[in-house]
Write a protein that holds these residues in place. Structure first.
Motif, PDB file in Angstrom:
ATOM      1  N   PHE A   1       0.833  -1.193   0.000  1.00  0.00           N
ATOM      2  CA  PHE A   1       0.000   0.000   0.000  1.00  0.00           C
ATOM      3  C   PHE A   1       0.882   1.263   0.000  1.00  0.00           C
ATOM      4  O   PHE A   1       0.689   2.193  -0.793  1.00  0.00           O
ATOM      5  CB  PHE A   1      -0.906   0.008   1.241  1.00  0.00           C
ATOM      6  N   PHE A   2       1.895   1.214   0.850  1.00  0.00           N
ATOM      7  CA  PHE A   2       2.840   2.342   0.925  1.00  0.00           C
ATOM      8  C   PHE A   2       3.497   2.578  -0.437  1.00  0.00           C
ATOM      9  O   PHE A   2       3.582   3.703  -0.936  1.00  0.00           O
ATOM     10  CB  PHE A   2       3.884   2.009   2.014  1.00  0.00           C
ATOM     11  N   VAL A   3       3.943   1.460  -1.014  1.00  0.00           N
ATOM     12  CA  VAL A   3       4.616   1.557  -2.316  1.00  0.00           C
ATOM     13  C   VAL A   3       3.670   2.125  -3.362  1.00  0.00           C
ATOM     14  O   VAL A   3       4.045   2.991  -4.167  1.00  0.00           O
ATOM     15  CB  VAL A   3       5.138   0.157  -2.733  1.00  0.00           C
ATOM     16  N   LEU A   4       2.428   1.681  -3.323  1.00  0.00           N
ATOM     17  CA  LEU A   4       1.442   2.161  -4.297  1.00  0.00           C
ATOM     18  C   LEU A   4       1.305   3.680  -4.233  1.00  0.00           C
ATOM     19  O   LEU A   4       1.383   4.386  -5.254  1.00  0.00           O
ATOM     20  CB  LEU A   4       0.083   1.508  -3.989  1.00  0.00           C
ATOM     21  N   ILE A   5       1.177   4.207  -3.039  1.00  0.00           N
ATOM     22  CA  ILE A   5       0.989   5.659  -2.886  1.00  0.00           C
ATOM     23  C   ILE A   5       2.251   6.419  -3.293  1.00  0.00           C
ATOM     24  O   ILE A   5       2.219   7.392  -4.028  1.00  0.00           O
ATOM     25  CB  ILE A   5       0.620   6.025  -1.424  1.00  0.00           C
ATOM     26  N   MET A   6       3.396   5.893  -2.820  1.00  0.00           N
ATOM     27  CA  MET A   6       4.643   6.611  -3.106  1.00  0.00           C
ATOM     28  C   MET A   6       4.935   6.629  -4.600  1.00  0.00           C
ATOM     29  O   MET A   6       5.334   7.660  -5.141  1.00  0.00           O
ATOM     30  CB  MET A   6       5.818   5.964  -2.359  1.00  0.00           C
ATOM     31  N   VAL A   7       4.733   5.491  -5.237  1.00  0.00           N
ATOM     32  CA  VAL A   7       5.047   5.427  -6.669  1.00  0.00           C
ATOM     33  C   VAL A   7       4.085   6.320  -7.454  1.00  0.00           C
ATOM     34  O   VAL A   7       4.479   7.041  -8.382  1.00  0.00           O
ATOM     35  CB  VAL A   7       5.018   3.962  -7.171  1.00  0.00           C
ATOM     36  N   SER A   8       2.808   6.289  -7.086  1.00  0.00           N
ATOM     37  CA  SER A   8       1.859   7.149  -7.820  1.00  0.00           C
ATOM     38  C   SER A   8       2.212   8.615  -7.613  1.00  0.00           C
ATOM     39  O   SER A   8       2.171   9.408  -8.553  1.00  0.00           O
ATOM     40  CB  SER A   8       0.414   6.962  -7.362  1.00  0.00           C
ATOM     41  N   SER A   9       2.568   8.981  -6.380  1.00  0.00           N
ATOM     42  CA  SER A   9       2.912  10.390  -6.121  1.00  0.00           C
ATOM     43  C   SER A   9       4.138  10.777  -6.930  1.00  0.00           C
ATOM     44  O   SER A   9       4.205  11.844  -7.535  1.00  0.00           O
ATOM     45  CB  SER A   9       3.225  10.614  -4.642  1.00  0.00           C
ATOM     46  N   TYR A  10       5.118   9.875  -6.938  1.00  0.00           N
ATOM     47  CA  TYR A  10       6.347  10.157  -7.674  1.00  0.00           C
ATOM     48  C   TYR A  10       6.044  10.375  -9.155  1.00  0.00           C
ATOM     49  O   TYR A  10       6.485  11.339  -9.770  1.00  0.00           O
ATOM     50  CB  TYR A  10       7.326   9.000  -7.475  1.00  0.00           C
ATOM     51  N   THR A  11       5.232   9.454  -9.706  1.00  0.00           N
ATOM     52  CA  THR A  11       4.935   9.515 -11.141  1.00  0.00           C
ATOM     53  C   THR A  11       4.199  10.817 -11.462  1.00  0.00           C
ATOM     54  O   THR A  11       4.538  11.507 -12.430  1.00  0.00           O
ATOM     55  CB  THR A  11       4.057   8.309 -11.558  1.00  0.00           C
ATOM     56  N   ALA A  12       3.215  11.127 -10.629  1.00  0.00           N
ATOM     57  CA  ALA A  12       2.431  12.334 -10.907  1.00  0.00           C
ATOM     58  C   ALA A  12       3.313  13.567 -10.833  1.00  0.00           C
ATOM     59  O   ALA A  12       3.273  14.436 -11.706  1.00  0.00           O
ATOM     60  CB  ALA A  12       1.295  12.441  -9.897  1.00  0.00           C
ATOM     61  N   ASN A  13       4.150  13.645  -9.820  1.00  0.00           N
ATOM     62  CA  ASN A  13       4.979  14.841  -9.667  1.00  0.00           C
ATOM     63  C   ASN A  13       6.072  14.910 -10.723  1.00  0.00           C
ATOM     64  O   ASN A  13       6.444  15.990 -11.164  1.00  0.00           O
ATOM     65  CB  ASN A  13       5.581  14.874  -8.258  1.00  0.00           C
ATOM     66  N   LEU A  14       6.554  13.754 -11.126  1.00  0.00           N
ATOM     67  CA  LEU A  14       7.567  13.749 -12.187  1.00  0.00           C
ATOM     68  C   LEU A  14       6.962  14.319 -13.468  1.00  0.00           C
ATOM     69  O   LEU A  14       7.604  15.086 -14.184  1.00  0.00           O
ATOM     70  CB  LEU A  14       8.076  12.321 -12.417  1.00  0.00           C
ATOM     71  N   ALA A  15       5.706  13.943 -13.719  1.00  0.00           N
ATOM     72  CA  ALA A  15       5.019  14.465 -14.903  1.00  0.00           C
ATOM     73  C   ALA A  15       4.968  15.991 -14.824  1.00  0.00           C
ATOM     74  O   ALA A  15       5.232  16.689 -15.813  1.00  0.00           O
ATOM     75  CB  ALA A  15       3.613  13.892 -14.978  1.00  0.00           C
ATOM     76  N   ALA A  16       4.671  16.530 -13.637  1.00  0.00           N
ATOM     77  CA  ALA A  16       4.606  17.985 -13.469  1.00  0.00           C
ATOM     78  C   ALA A  16       5.974  18.600 -13.732  1.00  0.00           C
ATOM     79  O   ALA A  16       6.099  19.603 -14.433  1.00  0.00           O
ATOM     80  CB  ALA A  16       4.142  18.321 -12.060  1.00  0.00           C
ATOM     81  N   PHE A  17       7.033  17.932 -13.231  1.00  0.00           N
ATOM     82  CA  PHE A  17       8.377  18.464 -13.436  1.00  0.00           C
ATOM     83  C   PHE A  17       8.770  18.447 -14.899  1.00  0.00           C
ATOM     84  O   PHE A  17       9.507  19.301 -15.362  1.00  0.00           O
ATOM     85  CB  PHE A  17       9.397  17.676 -12.603  1.00  0.00           C
ATOM     86  N   LEU A  18       8.277  17.476 -15.604  1.00  0.00           N
ATOM     87  CA  LEU A  18       8.652  17.372 -17.010  1.00  0.00           C
ATOM     88  C   LEU A  18       7.897  18.372 -17.876  1.00  0.00           C
ATOM     89  O   LEU A  18       8.413  18.845 -18.883  1.00  0.00           O
ATOM     90  CB  LEU A  18       8.405  15.945 -17.518  1.00  0.00           C
ATOM     91  N   THR A  19       6.679  18.697 -17.480  1.00  0.00           N
ATOM     92  CA  THR A  19       5.884  19.594 -18.329  1.00  0.00           C
ATOM     93  C   THR A  19       6.043  21.064 -17.950  1.00  0.00           C
ATOM     94  O   THR A  19       6.027  21.932 -18.810  1.00  0.00           O
ATOM     95  CB  THR A  19       4.388  19.229 -18.257  1.00  0.00           C
ATOM     96  N   VAL A  20       6.213  21.380 -16.663  1.00  0.00           N
ATOM     97  CA  VAL A  20       6.309  22.788 -16.246  1.00  0.00           C
ATOM     98  C   VAL A  20       7.756  23.219 -16.263  1.00  0.00           C
ATOM     99  O   VAL A  20       8.628  22.509 -15.783  1.00  0.00           O
ATOM    100  CB  VAL A  20       5.725  22.951 -14.827  1.00  0.00           C
TER     101      VAL A  20
END
Ligand code: GLU
Length: 859
Positions: free
Chosen positions: A618-637
């Motif tokens: 469960f922890f991994v699920l949340i952390m990985v999703s957060s990482y992926t979402a924020n990485l997307a923001a870093f790549l686009t902004v």
């Protein structure tokens, strides 16, 4: 019996006997006579003096020279050592000649235009030529191009003659008019003629008695309104009661050598009333001639006092005859000592030049305000420079009374976008039509509400107005208001306390603060390790710690849970030993497999290891999703960087230059601030004058073209950033202030204008005008529509702390479960093996904590 007493007292009385000096006065006026006596009596009360003065007076008439001469001869016969008066242009030269001949000091106190003096005379009255020099400056200062000089008589014409220089050298149109009485014995005829001539600048030279009448009659004919400006030259203006005119709005300027309401002068009031035989409650104010006489006698007294030991010789004055050849030997010595003296009297500092003309005196400029006459400036005769300081004007509390309806105001402004600008058109425009802008519209709205007319004029140098702290002179629009060249000033004119001292402001029509204009932040090139950006360092560290702890926890739980110990050979029904899949290496592999979302072949068997694994996943699920979402923001902004984020950072660096508008309120905000950051900013700006700019356009250009930050007002920043897309405001507002409409101090229109501004604010009209000039007109909203992109920021512990907490709680629960499982197993086993539970448990735990033992022997 009395004899010894007589012997005792005689030497004593001789020792304390004071000498006597006789001084003479030739007066044609009772007040002078009374003043002469009052000051002599006062000086004789001095216990430290070795002599007394004896006042000897002789009444003369103003024009009778013969009587004056007779009086002087009588005084000389009486043995006087100094003569005061007479205050007459006609007889004075005769007395001077006699005094010169007999070497008797002659002290004059009336105006005298002669430029040569006899040897024995000093005159305490400033020379009219010097006063005229000052009047020329005053007229120039007011910027009068035309004026009417109203003179009373020949003397008055003589006094005002030097003013013709204004015409010869400065092109001022001068109309000379005599104050003649008409058939009704009034000056209304002359005054009416002035009224119909449309002349508005008047210089009045007459005696103070005539001045009172002229002003009253001027009021009767309608010449005492704010349209008219007067300069009155009578140095006695302070004795007049001007209450009738102080609310009329008339611009009346006068000059004086001393303030008759000052305690230095009023302390003689009672004695003078007594000497004149007037009731104690009478209103009496000291005129200049009286003050000069008091100063003269005191000066003479102090001079004689300086002679000390030689006084006995001085006392050898005898009666002199006008017709004889005998003269007094000490006259020149005394006159020369007086000329060399510096004396502080009621009329200020008294000093003479070699010729006996008064020098180094100070004339004060006074203005009529609703609070009465107020000193607004000074002119020192030796410096010859007029200093005006309106901060000394007394503050007036009474409500303003006057209506702007149907008046025509001259409104001064500066050409500063978007407050007032020239219209962009090919058509030939004139008058007010030439201008447009926010302030132009505000005045238009106010005029529609209050019914006044207006004419716009432009401040050529674009200066709003600052005070020179050495000369106390204002410049810019504030100066124009003070000088009466404009009635209202509107622009990006900030209300400041210093300006409020000199002029009046309406309520602010716009609020703002100081901020920084700088280039928009630039995108940073992506970094090689950008993949780490979605999490902050602390989250990465915590993630590592969580991975190690959870792996270790699973390892322990594996050893504790009996179901995790399995038969290595399933075909053998009763194995000799059991093995455990969760070795330390496998545990680390199991958790990393889950973290990397790859899984592993290991499958937890017991409830506790499954619980722990569940929470980990469960922890991994949340952390990985957060990482992926924020990485997307870093790549686009795009990540933008500003070299400074606020004024503190700007002040602490020295690569970027920064400055403000010269002589503007922004510059003075930093100059006057006590905060260390702002002080540092001011230090930099004052050390590098080249960073200051003369107007906003120059400031904006420098920001665009150089590495330069411009400190300016937020409203103007807003206007600029709407049109210059590469620029932006950096940081918040440093202060909170407003723009107001300035007008003359104590202006009666302030209330009406302030109320009208409040109405415009309440009705939303000011907001509409702001939108019109900021967002719609002249390229507004060019840059403003693009929504600022949100900045991507790394996730911090505060963003993901919850999931760490869930993991921790889950792991604890699982650990507790595995302990229970182990205890139940031990309990069952101790029943079959006839040992105690405690012993079995100890054995079990010892085995579990022996990490090197990878197999469990089956008993
Ligand atoms: N509003 C300022 C003033 O009234 C001028 C602009 C500035 O100093 O930034 O002096």
């Amino acid at each position: 019996m009395l004899l010894p007493l007589l012997f005792y007292c005689l030497p004593l009385s001789l020792a304390y006997q004071r000498g006597e000096y006789r001084i003479g006065g030739l007066f044609h006026d009772r007040t002078q006579e009374a003043a002469f006596q009052v000051i002599t009596d006062e000086l004789n009360t001095n216990p430290n003096s070795s002599f007394d003065l004896v006042a000897d007076t002789f009444g003369v008439s103003y024009s009778d020279t013969f009587v004056a001469r007779l009086g002087a001869c009588r005084l000389l016969e009486n043995g006087v050592i100094g003569i005061f008066g007479p205050s007459s242009q006609h007889s004075s030269p005769y007395i001077q000649a006699i005094c010169d001949h007999k070497e008797i000091p002659h002290l004059e106190t009336h105006w005298d235009d002669k430029i040569e003096r006899n040897k024995c005379v000093v005159n305490l009255h400033p020379h009219p030529g010097v006063i005229a020099r000052f009047l020329v400056q005053l007229v120039q200062r007011f910027g009068w191009e035309r004026m009417v000089v109203l003179f009373e008589d020949d003397d008055s014409l003589l006094r005002t003659a030097p003013l013709l220089d204004l015409n010869i050298y400065h092109g001022v149109n001068i109309i000379l008019r005599q104050l003649e009485l008409d058939e009704s014995q009034s000056y209304r005829g002359v005054l009416n003629a002035i009224k119909s001539s449309e002349e508005t600048n008047l210089l009045l030279d007459c005696s103070v008695e005539t001045l009172g009448k002229v002003l009253k009659q001027a009021q009767q004919v309608g010449l005492m309104t704010d349209r008219y400006r007067y300069i009155v030259t009578s140095l006695d203006v302070g004795v007049l009661d001007l209450t009738d005119f102080q609310y009329s709005g008339v611009n009346l300027t006068g000059i004086w050598l001393f303030d008759p309401s000052h305690p230095k002068a009023t302390k003689y009031e009672d004695a003078m009333l007594d000497a004149l035989g007037l009731p104690a409650e009478s209103l009496w104010k000291m005129k200049l001639s009286t003050a000069l006489l008091l100063d003269g006698v005191r000066l003479f007294y102090e001079t004689i006092g300086e002679f000390g030991d030689t006084q006995s010789e001085l006392l050898s004055t005898q009666s002199l005859s006008c017709d004889g050849t005998k003269y007094w030997r000490f006259g020149y010595t005394i006159v020369n000592t007086i000329k060399a003296k510096k004396f502080q009297g009621i009329t200020g500092q008294i000093q003479f030049d070699n010729e006996g003309f008064r020098r180094n005196f100070v004339l004060e400029v006074v203005e009529l305000t609703p609070a009465g006459l107020s000193v607004v400036g000074q002119w020192n005769s030796s410096v010859g420079e007029l200093k005006v300081d309106r901060s000394r004007v007394r503050v007036h509390q009474e409500p303003a009374i006057a209506n702007p309806f149907n008046r025509t105001f001259t409104v001064i402004t500066t050409l500063t976008a978007p407050y007032a600008m020239l219209k962009e058109t090919t058509a030939q425009l004139t008058g007010n039509d030439r201008f447009e802008g926010f302030c132009v519209d505000v005045i238009q709205e106010l005029s529609a509400m209050l019914g006044f007319n207006y004419t716009f004029i432009i401040q050529a140098d674009g200066a709003n107005g600052d005070l020179n702290r050495i000369t106390y002179e204002w410049n810019g629009m504030i100066r124009e208001i003070i000088d009466g060249n404009a009635d209202l000033a509107i622009a990006d004119l900030t209300i400041t306390s210093e300006r409020e001292n000199a002029v009046d402001f309406t309520m602010p029509f716009m609020n703002l603060g100081i901020s920084v204009l700088y280039r928009k932040p630039e995108p940073v090139p992506p970094s090689l390790f950008m993949f780490t950006s979605p999490f902050s360092t602390s989250v990465w560290v915590m993630l590592g710690v969580a991975y190690l702890l959870v792996s270790f926890a699973i390892f322990i739980m594996g050893r504790l849970s009996p179901s995790e110990w399995t038969n290595p050979f399933p075909c053998v029904e009763e194995p000799e030993y059991l093995i455990n899949q969760f070795s330390i290496r496998n545990s680390l592999w199991f958790t990393i497999g889950a973290l990397m979302q790859q899984g592993s072949e290991l499958a937890p068997i017991s409830v506790s290891t499954r619980t722990a694994s569940g929470f980990w996943w469960f922890f991994v699920l949340i952390m990985v999703s957060s990482y992926t979402a924020n990485l997307a923001a870093f790549l686009t902004v795009e990540t933008l960087v500003t070299p400074f984020k606020n004024i503190d950072e700007l002040a602490r660096q020295d690569e970027i230059k920064y400055g403000a508008k010269k002589k503007g309120s922004t510059e003075y905000f930093f100059r006057d601030s006590n905060l260390s950051t702002y002080k540092r900013v001011w230090e930099f700006m004052s050390k590098h004058p080249e960073v200051q700019v003369s107007d906003n356009d120059e400031g904006v250009r420098r920001v665009e073209q150089e590495n330069y930050a411009y400190l300016m007002e937020s409203t103007t920043i807003e206007y600029v950033t709407q049109r210059h897309c590469s620029l932006a405001q950096v940081g918040g507002l440093l202060d909170d202030k407003g723009y107001g409409i300035a007008m003359k101090k104590f202006s009666p229109y302030r209330n009406d204008l302030s109320t009208a501004i409040l109405k415009l604010q309440e009705s939303g009209r000011l907001t509409q005008l702001k939108i019109k000039w900021w967002k719609e007109k002249r390229g507004g909203s060019t840059c403003g529509t693009k929504k600022e992109e949100a900045e991507a920021t790394a996730l911090d512990l505060k963003n993901v702390g919850g999931v760490f907490l869930v993991l921790f709680v889950g792991s604890m629960v699982a650990l507790a479960g595995s302990l229970i499982e182990s205890a139940v197993f031990v309990y069952r086993r101790c029943k079959t093996s006839n040992t105690t539970f405690g012993e079995e448990l100890k054995k079990e735990f010892r085995f579990i904590l022996h990490f090197k033992r990878q197999v469990k022997v089956v008993k």
